[in-house]
Design a protein around this motif. Structure first.
Motif, PDB file in Angstrom:
ATOM      1  N   ILE A 287      31.438 -42.390 -85.738  1.00 41.17           N
ATOM      2  CA  ILE A 287      31.411 -41.678 -87.143  1.00 41.17           C
ATOM      3  C   ILE A 287      30.102 -40.829 -87.054  1.00 41.17           C
ATOM      4  O   ILE A 287      29.120 -41.640 -86.967  1.00 41.17           O
ATOM      5  CB  ILE A 287      31.253 -42.530 -88.392  1.00 41.17           C
ATOM      6  N   ALA A 288      30.097 -39.599 -86.606  1.00 45.23           N
ATOM      7  CA  ALA A 288      28.693 -39.039 -86.645  1.00 45.23           C
ATOM      8  C   ALA A 288      28.413 -38.191 -88.172  1.00 45.23           C
ATOM      9  O   ALA A 288      29.134 -37.327 -88.442  1.00 45.23           O
ATOM     10  CB  ALA A 288      29.020 -38.047 -85.682  1.00 45.23           C
ATOM     11  N   ARG A 289      27.475 -38.717 -88.685  1.00 44.31           N
ATOM     12  CA  ARG A 289      27.186 -38.045 -90.003  1.00 44.31           C
ATOM     13  C   ARG A 289      25.502 -38.225 -90.026  1.00 44.31           C
ATOM     14  O   ARG A 289      24.875 -38.885 -89.500  1.00 44.31           O
ATOM     15  CB  ARG A 289      27.446 -38.828 -91.372  1.00 44.31           C
ATOM     16  N   THR A 290      24.833 -37.104 -90.474  1.00 50.17           N
ATOM     17  CA  THR A 290      23.435 -37.035 -90.679  1.00 50.17           C
ATOM     18  C   THR A 290      22.957 -38.326 -91.343  1.00 50.17           C
ATOM     19  O   THR A 290      21.759 -38.603 -91.304  1.00 50.17           O
ATOM     20  CB  THR A 290      22.952 -35.933 -91.242  1.00 50.17           C
ATOM     21  N   GLU A 291      23.673 -38.565 -92.246  1.00 50.04           N
ATOM     22  CA  GLU A 291      23.437 -39.785 -93.117  1.00 50.04           C
ATOM     23  C   GLU A 291      23.047 -41.190 -92.235  1.00 50.04           C
ATOM     24  O   GLU A 291      22.377 -42.026 -92.683  1.00 50.04           O
ATOM     25  CB  GLU A 291      24.386 -40.225 -94.385  1.00 50.04           C
ATOM     26  N   ASN A 292      23.887 -41.124 -91.033  1.00 53.54           N
ATOM     27  CA  ASN A 292      24.021 -42.324 -90.188  1.00 53.54           C
ATOM     28  C   ASN A 292      22.602 -41.984 -89.244  1.00 53.54           C
ATOM     29  O   ASN A 292      22.510 -42.913 -88.344  1.00 53.54           O
ATOM     30  CB  ASN A 292      25.145 -42.366 -89.525  1.00 53.54           C
ATOM     31  N   ALA A 293      21.791 -41.222 -89.578  1.00 49.84           N
ATOM     32  CA  ALA A 293      20.737 -41.205 -88.553  1.00 49.84           C
ATOM     33  C   ALA A 293      19.910 -42.374 -88.336  1.00 49.84           C
ATOM     34  O   ALA A 293      19.240 -42.728 -87.221  1.00 49.84           O
ATOM     35  CB  ALA A 293      19.745 -39.893 -88.925  1.00 49.84           C
ATOM     36  N   HIS A 294      19.797 -43.189 -89.379  1.00 48.50           N
ATOM     37  CA  HIS A 294      19.053 -44.456 -89.202  1.00 48.50           C
ATOM     38  C   HIS A 294      19.881 -45.283 -89.733  1.00 48.50           C
ATOM     39  O   HIS A 294      20.591 -45.075 -90.735  1.00 48.50           O
ATOM     40  CB  HIS A 294      17.604 -44.262 -90.193  1.00 48.50           C
ATOM     41  N   PRO A 295      19.774 -46.782 -89.347  1.00 47.55           N
ATOM     42  CA  PRO A 295      20.451 -47.940 -89.775  1.00 47.55           C
ATOM     43  C   PRO A 295      20.110 -48.260 -91.118  1.00 47.55           C
ATOM     44  O   PRO A 295      19.635 -49.500 -91.126  1.00 47.55           O
ATOM     45  CB  PRO A 295      20.307 -48.816 -88.517  1.00 47.55           C
ATOM     46  N   LEU A 296      20.686 -47.762 -92.260  1.00 40.68           N
ATOM     47  CA  LEU A 296      20.387 -48.036 -93.694  1.00 40.68           C
ATOM     48  C   LEU A 296      21.671 -48.961 -93.956  1.00 40.68           C
ATOM     49  O   LEU A 296      22.733 -48.278 -93.880  1.00 40.68           O
ATOM     50  CB  LEU A 296      20.232 -47.077 -94.515  1.00 40.68           C
ATOM     51  N   ALA A 297      21.586 -50.196 -94.139  1.00 39.21           N
ATOM     52  CA  ALA A 297      22.780 -51.193 -94.302  1.00 39.21           C
ATOM     53  C   ALA A 297      23.553 -50.538 -95.268  1.00 39.21           C
ATOM     54  O   ALA A 297      24.824 -50.434 -95.552  1.00 39.21           O
ATOM     55  CB  ALA A 297      22.337 -52.418 -94.756  1.00 39.21           C
ATOM     56  N   ALA A 298      23.095 -50.062 -96.704  1.00 41.73           N
ATOM     57  CA  ALA A 298      23.441 -49.465 -97.785  1.00 41.73           C
ATOM     58  C   ALA A 298      24.632 -48.132 -97.442  1.00 41.73           C
ATOM     59  O   ALA A 298      25.464 -47.863 -98.025  1.00 41.73           O
ATOM     60  CB  ALA A 298      22.746 -49.051 -98.892  1.00 41.73           C
ATOM     61  N   VAL A 299      24.159 -47.627 -96.780  1.00 38.82           N
ATOM     62  CA  VAL A 299      24.970 -46.342 -96.113  1.00 38.82           C
ATOM     63  C   VAL A 299      25.941 -46.565 -95.126  1.00 38.82           C
ATOM     64  O   VAL A 299      27.092 -46.305 -95.226  1.00 38.82           O
ATOM     65  CB  VAL A 299      23.707 -45.428 -95.326  1.00 38.82           C
ATOM     66  N   LEU A 300      25.585 -47.527 -94.153  1.00 36.39           N
ATOM     67  CA  LEU A 300      26.515 -47.868 -93.080  1.00 36.39           C
ATOM     68  C   LEU A 300      27.685 -48.788 -93.599  1.00 36.39           C
ATOM     69  O   LEU A 300      28.797 -48.726 -93.241  1.00 36.39           O
ATOM     70  CB  LEU A 300      25.870 -48.627 -91.897  1.00 36.39           C
TER      71      LEU A 300
ATOM     72  N   GLY B  99      22.073 -56.242 -87.297  1.00 35.56           N
ATOM     73  CA  GLY B  99      23.397 -57.191 -87.656  1.00 35.56           C
ATOM     74  C   GLY B  99      23.462 -58.105 -88.898  1.00 35.56           C
ATOM     75  O   GLY B  99      24.354 -58.278 -89.683  1.00 35.56           O
ATOM     76  N   LYS B 100      22.127 -58.699 -88.943  1.00 36.02           N
ATOM     77  CA  LYS B 100      21.820 -59.548 -89.852  1.00 36.02           C
ATOM     78  C   LYS B 100      21.769 -58.881 -91.314  1.00 36.02           C
ATOM     79  O   LYS B 100      22.167 -59.382 -92.262  1.00 36.02           O
ATOM     80  CB  LYS B 100      20.581 -60.356 -89.904  1.00 36.02           C
ATOM     81  N   ASP B 101      21.397 -57.421 -91.321  1.00 33.51           N
ATOM     82  CA  ASP B 101      21.121 -56.740 -92.427  1.00 33.51           C
ATOM     83  C   ASP B 101      22.534 -56.153 -92.901  1.00 33.51           C
ATOM     84  O   ASP B 101      22.915 -56.110 -94.070  1.00 33.51           O
ATOM     85  CB  ASP B 101      20.232 -55.404 -92.106  1.00 33.51           C
ATOM     86  N   VAL B 102      23.214 -55.431 -92.278  1.00 34.24           N
ATOM     87  CA  VAL B 102      24.457 -54.815 -92.440  1.00 34.24           C
ATOM     88  C   VAL B 102      25.577 -55.709 -92.489  1.00 34.24           C
ATOM     89  O   VAL B 102      26.498 -55.468 -93.497  1.00 34.24           O
ATOM     90  CB  VAL B 102      24.810 -53.593 -91.451  1.00 34.24           C
ATOM     91  N   ALA B 103      25.813 -56.772 -91.540  1.00 31.68           N
ATOM     92  CA  ALA B 103      27.152 -57.425 -91.726  1.00 31.68           C
ATOM     93  C   ALA B 103      27.572 -58.101 -93.075  1.00 31.68           C
ATOM     94  O   ALA B 103      28.464 -58.084 -93.468  1.00 31.68           O
ATOM     95  CB  ALA B 103      27.091 -58.519 -90.576  1.00 31.68           C
ATOM     96  N   PRO B 104      26.394 -58.799 -93.767  1.00 33.43           N
ATOM     97  CA  PRO B 104      26.867 -59.466 -94.814  1.00 33.43           C
ATOM     98  C   PRO B 104      27.328 -58.679 -96.030  1.00 33.43           C
ATOM     99  O   PRO B 104      27.918 -58.736 -97.153  1.00 33.43           O
ATOM    100  CB  PRO B 104      25.624 -60.028 -95.351  1.00 33.43           C
TER     101      PRO B 104
END
Ligand SMILES: Cc1cc2nc3c(=O)[nH]c(=O)nc-3n(C[C@H](O)[C@H](O)[C@H](O)COP(=O)(O)OP(=O)(O)OC[C@H]3O[C@@H](n4cnc5c(N)ncnc54)[C@H](O)[C@@H]3O)c2cc1C
Ligand SMILES: Nc1ncnc2c1ncn2[C@@H]1O[C@H](COP(=O)(O)O)[C@@H](O)[C@H]1O
Lengths: 314, 248
Positions: A62-75, A97-102
């Motif tokens: 998934i290539a999107r400019t919003e995904n340039a940095h790993p922000l959990a709320a966005v990913l 992983g600890k940030d985004v998975a939950p």
């Protein structure tokens, strides 16, 4: 049959080795498919790396400019959507992983299994609690997606080689929030081996005494080609940056050789090195708890012993 | 602005955990219990924000059995304005804890929720992130510095690669890392004062929280022990031993 989605971790266009470790855990489930999901602004190089790992069925991007940095709320909303149809979603148990998975698990309305250290069957896992002082067996409900983070130190990296998985772009219709914004990453620049994947690690503790004195540790580590780590006390005292901390709340590592120098061996520190091959302790206090778990112990003053070690090496 | 703080009671971090021989749990009878260290840090940060005038009220929340009151009194003695005790006889899993916190968020409308990055009993590291997801608000995990101005929290996060700075619009959820602050000590007069502060008691059943039993713990085991190794007498012997193992 299980279908597993592994979330790729990457930085500066490179796949993080933690991803291949999560893939190892996925292989242990003996699933029908293992797909890797790459979320980035530019996914090409990362996806190409992931496609080479043995065992990967398809690399989804998934290539999107919003995904340039790993922000959990966005990913997380994208991952939750992509997860539909999968029995398992795995991410490495790193700060990423600890940030985004939950966040993904909550969006899916399911529990998460943190820090999987072994796979007993498709829905039964072992994981540590109480800083690794107890290991529990957990059974996840077979009617729900299993979201899990994989304790990287427990798993070898899946081999890289013959794999040639197809890369497929996903287009998902997901609204992304703008309430969370990346500002900057202050990254310690270092030519030394990476602490999390190095075969040898030399760590210093409070006993090293100062930031200036830590040069002794760096110099010795360079001499034997090791990464540098530290105890929390050394980080708190400002001798070294936070990313060098090893332990319960730092990095959990499994090098072949771990040398603890001027570190007493608090349980929170030992949690981070339980899976190390050989642990060497150098401490001037013969009663230090680190000697209870060290494979090789040497009692003495580090300022005297390190130069002697260097001497003995040449 | 109100700040809601997760304040969990756990086995004290100095206790050497023993697994019961029959594998049904860890020994907690007669063992010292304390606030989760990360939650003391969360509370300290909330109090500092109140002292700076960023917040007016700090509320500590504990989910646990009936005897949790004494623990919540400690939070009040440290300086929280009031406490909410959600009475749950059994330990709740992170998703349930997050759903409970969401109910309290809906009721209290805080501008900020601060919880620990992990509870040192289950080491789950999930509740804050799950609450942020269910609430559909920003999360800033592993915080080592928090600055709040104009409705935005600028948070420095301790990540594997170094220090990451993000901005989160309030309301938001922050989870604390160890270096965020040093919690203050409770003074005797504060313990007296805390007795007069209110504790709201809510029975879990009255909150209508969807129960979640997706995970069952079926066995507890002690970790494999590393056996005691050898002692060498000097640097030359250490180098020789490592060379013999092929490590140098
Ligand atoms: C919730 C929680 C989480 C934690 N997480 C972590 C974590 O992730 N990682 C971590 O490391 N700690 C962690 N800690 C802290 C941990 O409890 C210890 O305080 C810490 O590990 C101590 O660091 P140290 O061994 O360097 O310092 P000390 O315990 O002070 O030990 C210093 C050692 O150096 C020796 N020494 C001094 N001078 C010399 C010399 N000249 N030559 C040789 N030896 C010398 C001394 O004999 C002593 O044994 C955590 C604590 C808590 C409460
Ligand atoms: N039972 C509970 N009572 C109060 N706060 C809790 C409870 N469970 C979790 N929390 C909060 O959530 C944080 C993370 O917990 P965990 O996800 O279990 O590691 C803790 O540090 C607390 O701030």
């Amino acid at each position: 049959m299980s279908k597993i989605l592994v979330i790729a971790e990457h930085l500066n266009g490179k796949l993080n080795p933690s991803t291949a470790r999560a893939i190892s855990a996925a292989l242990a489930v003996k699933p029908e498919t293992i797909d890797v999901l790459v979320l980035a602004d530019n996914t090409d190089a990362i996806a190409a790396e992931a496609a080479k790992i043995n065992g990967v069925s398809t690399v989804l991007t998934i290539a999107r400019t919003e995904n340039a940095h790993p922000l959990a709320a966005v990913l997380a909303p994208q991952i939750a959507k992509a997860a539909i149809g999968y029995s398992h979603v795995f991410a490495p148990s790193t700060t990423f992983g600890k940030d985004v998975a939950p966040r993904v698990a909550a969006l899916l309305g399911v529990a998460q299994v943190s820090d999987v250290m072994s796979v007993e069957s498709s829905h039964t896992f072992k994981r540590p609690i109480y800083a690794g002082n107890a290991i529990i067996t957990v059974e996840a409900d077979t009617n729900h997606t299993v979201v899990a983070t994989i304790r990287t130190a427990s798993w070898p990296a899946a081999t890289n080689g013959a794999g040639n998985a197809p890369v497929q772009a996903l287009s998902l219709d997901v609204a992304l929030p703008s309430h969370t914004r990346f500002v900057e990453l202050q990254q310690g620049k270092s030519d030394r081996p990476d602490l999390q994947s190095a075969g040898k690690v030399v760590s210093g503790g409070r006993g090293v005494g100062s930031k200036e004195n830590f040069e002794i540790i760096y110099k010795f580590a360079d001499k034997i080609g090791a990464a540098v780590g530290a105890s929390r006390a050394a980080v708190d005292a400002g001798y070294v940056p936070n990313e060098l901390q090893v332990g319960q709340t730092g990095k959990i590592i499994a090098p072949e050789l771990y040398m603890a120098i001027g570190i007493s061996g608090a349980i929170q520190h030992l949690t981070g090195i339980k899976d190390a091959g050989t642990i060497v302790a150098i401490n001037k206090d013969a009663e230090a708890p680190i000697f209870e778990i060290a494979d090789i112990g040497l009692v003495g003053d580090l300022f005297k012993l390190i130069p002697e070690l260097e001497q003995a090496l040449t | 602005m109100k700040i809601l703080v997760g304040y969990k009671r756990v086995v004290d971090y100095n206790v050497r955990i023993q697994v019961k021989p029959d594998g049904t749990g860890v020994v907690t009878d007669g063992v010292k219990l304390s606030a989760n260290p990360f939650d003391d840090i969360a509370l300290e940060e909330a109090l500092r924000l109140r002292e700076k005038g960023v917040a007016e009220e700090v509320i500590v929340v504990g989910i646990g059995p009936a005897d949790l009151t004494a623990h919540l009194r400690n939070g009040l003695a440290m300086g929280a304005n009031r406490a909410i005790h959600v009475v749950a006889a059994e330990a709740v899993q992170p998703l349930t804890a997050a759903r409970i916190l969401l109910k309290l968020v809906e009721k209290e409308q805080p501008g900020l929720v601060i919880v620990g990055k992990q509870a040192i009993d289950d080491d789950a590291n999930q509740t804050g992130q799950m609450l942020a997801a269910l609430w559909d608000r920003p999360q800033a995990t592993f915080a080592s510095k928090v600055e709040i101005a104009d409705g935005i929290a600028k948070v420095t996060r301790e990540v594997d690669a170094g220090l990451e700075v993000i901005e989160a619009e309030l309301p938001a959820v922050i989870t604390t890392d160890l270096r965020l602050n040093e919690p203050r000590f409770i003074k005797l007069p504060d313990i007296m004062k805390a007795k007069a502060k209110p504790i709201d008691t809510i029975e879990l059943a009255t909150l209508n929280v969807e129960s979640n039993n997706h995970l069952q713990t079926t066995h507890y085991a002690a970790p494999p022990k590393r056996s005691k190794g050898i002692m060498v007498k000097d640097a030359a012997e250490l180098v020789a031993a490592l060379k013999q193992k092929g490590l140098l």
